[in-house]
Motif scaffolding. Sequence first.
Motif, PDB file in Angstrom:
ATOM      1  N   ILE A  78       0.847  -1.191   0.000  1.00 27.17           N
ATOM      2  CA  ILE A  78       0.000   0.000   0.000  1.00 27.17           C
ATOM      3  C   ILE A  78       0.887   1.247   0.000  1.00 27.17           C
ATOM      4  O   ILE A  78       1.902   1.296   0.712  1.00 27.17           O
ATOM      5  CB  ILE A  78      -0.933  -0.004   1.234  1.00 27.17           C
ATOM      6  CG1 ILE A  78      -1.908   1.164   1.196  1.00 27.17           C
ATOM      7  CG2 ILE A  78      -0.155  -0.032   2.536  1.00 27.17           C
ATOM      8  CD1 ILE A  78      -3.029   1.047   2.236  1.00 27.17           C
ATOM      9  N   PRO A  79       0.579   2.251  -0.802  1.00 28.04           N
ATOM     10  CA  PRO A  79       1.359   3.488  -0.759  1.00 28.04           C
ATOM     11  C   PRO A  79       1.330   4.078   0.649  1.00 28.04           C
ATOM     12  O   PRO A  79       0.274   4.145   1.285  1.00 28.04           O
ATOM     13  CB  PRO A  79       0.642   4.401  -1.752  1.00 28.04           C
ATOM     14  CG  PRO A  79      -0.063   3.461  -2.677  1.00 28.04           C
ATOM     15  CD  PRO A  79      -0.477   2.304  -1.829  1.00 28.04           C
ATOM     16  N   GLN A  80       2.497   4.498   1.138  1.00 30.13           N
ATOM     17  CA  GLN A  80       2.522   4.975   2.514  1.00 30.13           C
ATOM     18  C   GLN A  80       1.623   6.183   2.756  1.00 30.13           C
ATOM     19  O   GLN A  80       1.000   6.272   3.818  1.00 30.13           O
ATOM     20  CB  GLN A  80       3.960   5.264   2.969  1.00 30.13           C
ATOM     21  CG  GLN A  80       4.063   5.244   4.482  1.00 30.13           C
ATOM     22  CD  GLN A  80       5.478   5.254   4.994  1.00 30.13           C
ATOM     23  OE1 GLN A  80       5.993   6.306   5.352  1.00 30.13           O
ATOM     24  NE2 GLN A  80       6.102   4.097   5.038  1.00 30.13           N
ATOM     25  N   PRO A  81       1.486   7.119   1.822  1.00 29.22           N
ATOM     26  CA  PRO A  81       0.538   8.217   2.070  1.00 29.22           C
ATOM     27  C   PRO A  81      -0.889   7.730   2.316  1.00 29.22           C
ATOM     28  O   PRO A  81      -1.620   8.336   3.106  1.00 29.22           O
ATOM     29  CB  PRO A  81       0.625   9.045   0.783  1.00 29.22           C
ATOM     30  CG  PRO A  81       1.988   8.778   0.260  1.00 29.22           C
ATOM     31  CD  PRO A  81       2.256   7.348   0.579  1.00 29.22           C
ATOM     32  N   THR A  82      -1.281   6.648   1.668  1.00 25.18           N
ATOM     33  CA  THR A  82      -2.640   6.127   1.850  1.00 25.18           C
ATOM     34  C   THR A  82      -2.854   5.662   3.281  1.00 25.18           C
ATOM     35  O   THR A  82      -3.850   6.023   3.931  1.00 25.18           O
ATOM     36  CB  THR A  82      -2.908   4.954   0.883  1.00 25.18           C
ATOM     37  OG1 THR A  82      -2.736   5.404  -0.462  1.00 25.18           O
ATOM     38  CG2 THR A  82      -4.319   4.426   1.051  1.00 25.18           C
ATOM     39  N   ILE A  83      -1.922   4.872   3.793  1.00 19.72           N
ATOM     40  CA  ILE A  83      -2.084   4.349   5.153  1.00 19.72           C
ATOM     41  C   ILE A  83      -1.917   5.457   6.185  1.00 19.72           C
ATOM     42  O   ILE A  83      -2.664   5.526   7.174  1.00 19.72           O
ATOM     43  CB  ILE A  83      -1.100   3.180   5.414  1.00 19.72           C
ATOM     44  CG1 ILE A  83      -1.395   2.522   6.760  1.00 19.72           C
ATOM     45  CG2 ILE A  83       0.341   3.605   5.340  1.00 19.72           C
ATOM     46  CD1 ILE A  83      -2.672   1.751   6.816  1.00 19.72           C
ATOM     47  N   LEU A  84      -0.974   6.371   5.967  1.00 17.81           N
ATOM     48  CA  LEU A  84      -0.760   7.453   6.937  1.00 17.81           C
ATOM     49  C   LEU A  84      -1.951   8.408   6.979  1.00 17.81           C
ATOM     50  O   LEU A  84      -2.399   8.804   8.068  1.00 17.81           O
ATOM     51  CB  LEU A  84       0.517   8.223   6.600  1.00 17.81           C
ATOM     52  CG  LEU A  84       1.838   7.454   6.739  1.00 17.81           C
ATOM     53  CD1 LEU A  84       3.019   8.345   6.383  1.00 17.81           C
ATOM     54  CD2 LEU A  84       2.007   6.910   8.149  1.00 17.81           C
ATOM     55  N   ASN A  85      -2.447   8.781   5.824  1.00 18.96           N
ATOM     56  CA  ASN A  85      -3.613   9.676   5.800  1.00 18.96           C
ATOM     57  C   ASN A  85      -4.818   9.046   6.482  1.00 18.96           C
ATOM     58  O   ASN A  85      -5.571   9.722   7.194  1.00 18.96           O
ATOM     59  CB  ASN A  85      -3.969  10.053   4.359  1.00 18.96           C
ATOM     60  CG  ASN A  85      -3.139  11.210   3.837  1.00 18.96           C
ATOM     61  OD1 ASN A  85      -2.975  12.215   4.514  1.00 18.96           O
ATOM     62  ND2 ASN A  85      -2.604  11.061   2.637  1.00 18.96           N
ATOM     63  N   THR A  86      -4.996   7.747   6.277  1.00 20.68           N
ATOM     64  CA  THR A  86      -6.125   7.072   6.915  1.00 20.68           C
ATOM     65  C   THR A  86      -5.997   7.090   8.426  1.00 20.68           C
ATOM     66  O   THR A  86      -6.953   7.402   9.152  1.00 20.68           O
ATOM     67  CB  THR A  86      -6.230   5.616   6.411  1.00 20.68           C
ATOM     68  OG1 THR A  86      -6.354   5.620   4.990  1.00 20.68           O
ATOM     69  CG2 THR A  86      -7.434   4.918   7.013  1.00 20.68           C
ATOM     70  N   ILE A  87      -4.804   6.751   8.933  1.00 20.31           N
ATOM     71  CA  ILE A  87      -4.584   6.737  10.383  1.00 20.31           C
ATOM     72  C   ILE A  87      -4.760   8.135  10.964  1.00 20.31           C
ATOM     73  O   ILE A  87      -5.441   8.325  11.986  1.00 20.31           O
ATOM     74  CB  ILE A  87      -3.186   6.188  10.718  1.00 20.31           C
ATOM     75  CG1 ILE A  87      -3.076   4.715  10.304  1.00 20.31           C
ATOM     76  CG2 ILE A  87      -2.897   6.334  12.212  1.00 20.31           C
ATOM     77  CD1 ILE A  87      -1.663   4.153  10.406  1.00 20.31           C
ATOM     78  N   LEU A  88      -4.172   9.133  10.312  1.00 21.34           N
ATOM     79  CA  LEU A  88      -4.250  10.502  10.834  1.00 21.34           C
ATOM     80  C   LEU A  88      -5.675  11.054  10.747  1.00 21.34           C
ATOM     81  O   LEU A  88      -6.110  11.803  11.636  1.00 21.34           O
ATOM     82  CB  LEU A  88      -3.274  11.407  10.076  1.00 21.34           C
ATOM     83  CG  LEU A  88      -1.784  11.106  10.319  1.00 21.34           C
ATOM     84  CD1 LEU A  88      -0.917  11.919   9.362  1.00 21.34           C
ATOM     85  CD2 LEU A  88      -1.389  11.384  11.765  1.00 21.34           C
ATOM     86  N   ASN A  89      -6.403  10.701   9.718  1.00 14.69           N
ATOM     87  CA  ASN A  89      -7.804  11.131   9.616  1.00 14.69           C
ATOM     88  C   ASN A  89      -8.639  10.543  10.744  1.00 14.69           C
ATOM     89  O   ASN A  89      -9.513  11.217  11.312  1.00 14.69           O
ATOM     90  CB  ASN A  89      -8.389  10.720   8.268  1.00 14.69           C
ATOM     91  CG  ASN A  89      -7.893  11.589   7.124  1.00 14.69           C
ATOM     92  OD1 ASN A  89      -7.416  12.699   7.336  1.00 14.69           O
ATOM     93  ND2 ASN A  89      -7.983  11.079   5.903  1.00 14.69           N
ATOM     94  N   GLU A  90      -8.385   9.275  11.065  1.00 12.14           N
ATOM     95  CA  GLU A  90      -9.101   8.652  12.181  1.00 12.14           C
ATOM     96  C   GLU A  90      -8.735   9.323  13.496  1.00 12.14           C
ATOM     97  O   GLU A  90      -9.596   9.579  14.341  1.00 12.14           O
ATOM     98  CB  GLU A  90      -8.772   7.157  12.237  1.00 12.14           C
ATOM     99  CG  GLU A  90      -9.360   6.338  11.105  1.00 12.14           C
ATOM    100  CD  GLU A  90     -10.876   6.428  11.075  1.00 12.14           C
ATOM    101  OE1 GLU A  90     -11.524   5.945  12.036  1.00 12.14           O
ATOM    102  OE2 GLU A  90     -11.423   6.988  10.105  1.00 12.14           O
ATOM    103  N   ALA A  91      -7.461   9.649  13.670  1.00 11.78           N
ATOM    104  CA  ALA A  91      -7.023  10.302  14.904  1.00 11.78           C
ATOM    105  C   ALA A  91      -7.610  11.704  15.043  1.00 11.78           C
ATOM    106  O   ALA A  91      -7.937  12.154  16.156  1.00 11.78           O
ATOM    107  CB  ALA A  91      -5.497  10.369  14.939  1.00 11.78           C
ATOM    108  N   SER A  92      -7.752  12.406  13.909  1.00 17.15           N
ATOM    109  CA  SER A  92      -8.226  13.796  13.939  1.00 17.15           C
ATOM    110  C   SER A  92      -9.679  13.923  14.373  1.00 17.15           C
ATOM    111  O   SER A  92     -10.160  15.031  14.636  1.00 17.15           O
ATOM    112  CB  SER A  92      -8.030  14.441  12.561  1.00 17.15           C
ATOM    113  OG  SER A  92      -8.867  13.827  11.599  1.00 17.15           O
TER     114      SER A  92
END
Length: 401
Positions: free
Chosen positions: A102-116
């Motif tokens: 998985i592209p790292q921006p995809t996984i990071l954005n998902t995690i950070l969106n959930e945290a936000s």
Amino acid sequence: MYDKDVVIVGSGPGGALLGFLLAKSGVDVLVIEKSASLKRDFRGETIAPGSVHILKRLGILDKIPSDAYLKVQQLIMYDKDDQLLNIDFHNFEHEQKYGIDIPQPTILNTILNEASQYKNFLYLNDTSCVDLIENSSGEVTGIKCKKGSESFEVKCRLVVGADGRFSTIRKLSRLNFKKEGYQRDLVWLKVPKPQGWVDANIIKVDRDDHLIILPTYPDLLRIGTYVEKDGLSAARTLGLEHFKQRVIAIEPKLEDTINEHIKDWKDTTFLEIFSTHVPKWSRDGLILIGDAAHTLSPVLGQGVNVAMQDAVELAPYIEKALQSQKEEDFSLKSEAFIEFEEKRQKNVSFVAKFQEEQEKRLGARTDEECNERKTSMKLIDSNPLKYRMMSPVQYGIALEI
């Protein structure tokens, strides 16, 4: 000036996941990231089955469209065209039967969106930590930051260094560490996948030369090959065509796609290979995780997975330490993380040793060494316990949860 319970420096998979877990549990947390963008080249795109299981359990994978990643279900090793090892993830006893690319921006954005979603979570990009703040007792009580032309301080009870293999926090922490180089470094290239290519992680060797070939979203191959330590300039002197022919000689099926798409050294990415060992990951008010605490060889791509496991294991220790903190104390004490460090160091040491053994096998030069590699890998492949042997590497703490 910000006041936070925890500041996490670095928003890679380990830092971002820890921020999400702490925010979810009610901890007032700030994650800072020095890059303005989450775009990552050749970083942590392979997520092992155990980490996929963790992402599923946390509800994060469900937030990612299934067509935004590739499922990877095999690990295959060849000596030229002679298959030495075949690991089919369907045969593991664990319920999770595949890894993902998985592209790292995809996984990071998902995690950070959930945290936000949590008001107690704050994320600042384009923000660097330039120094630690300490009290008269030598405890870390915060960090000094810079965002553009603005400088500011963050007061906190714990600083988490999750800022990768070249960690600033590790350097500032004054924790002892040992950095060891390997005999070779790695050059990556990315090309379209030839038609009919299997979605498997492939290692192909020819004496001490070899390729790591990884299926990469959406329809690419990520190919790693070695150069001698500090040998990139020598490789460039020999020329790009010479370098390409080395790769093609190991896997001729890649000839057309490499010749068509690798036109310049700019189409390659250099990765220095080294390991970093930090005997003690914490001091009062500070702790390291992921590559900041234990930089691993890129063989089998375990750095991201071990960092994510660090985050999952550490979160409850931070929560407990904050809840039991003495009123007269501010910084979280290092002793609160003794059990965490002992547990994680045992697991990380296992993975690091396994990777170092594979690195030595891949570097075989003499006939005797090459024959020993072939024999040992075929013995592993025919061993009825091979899936039990490989489970700790592919699943880590997912075996316990």
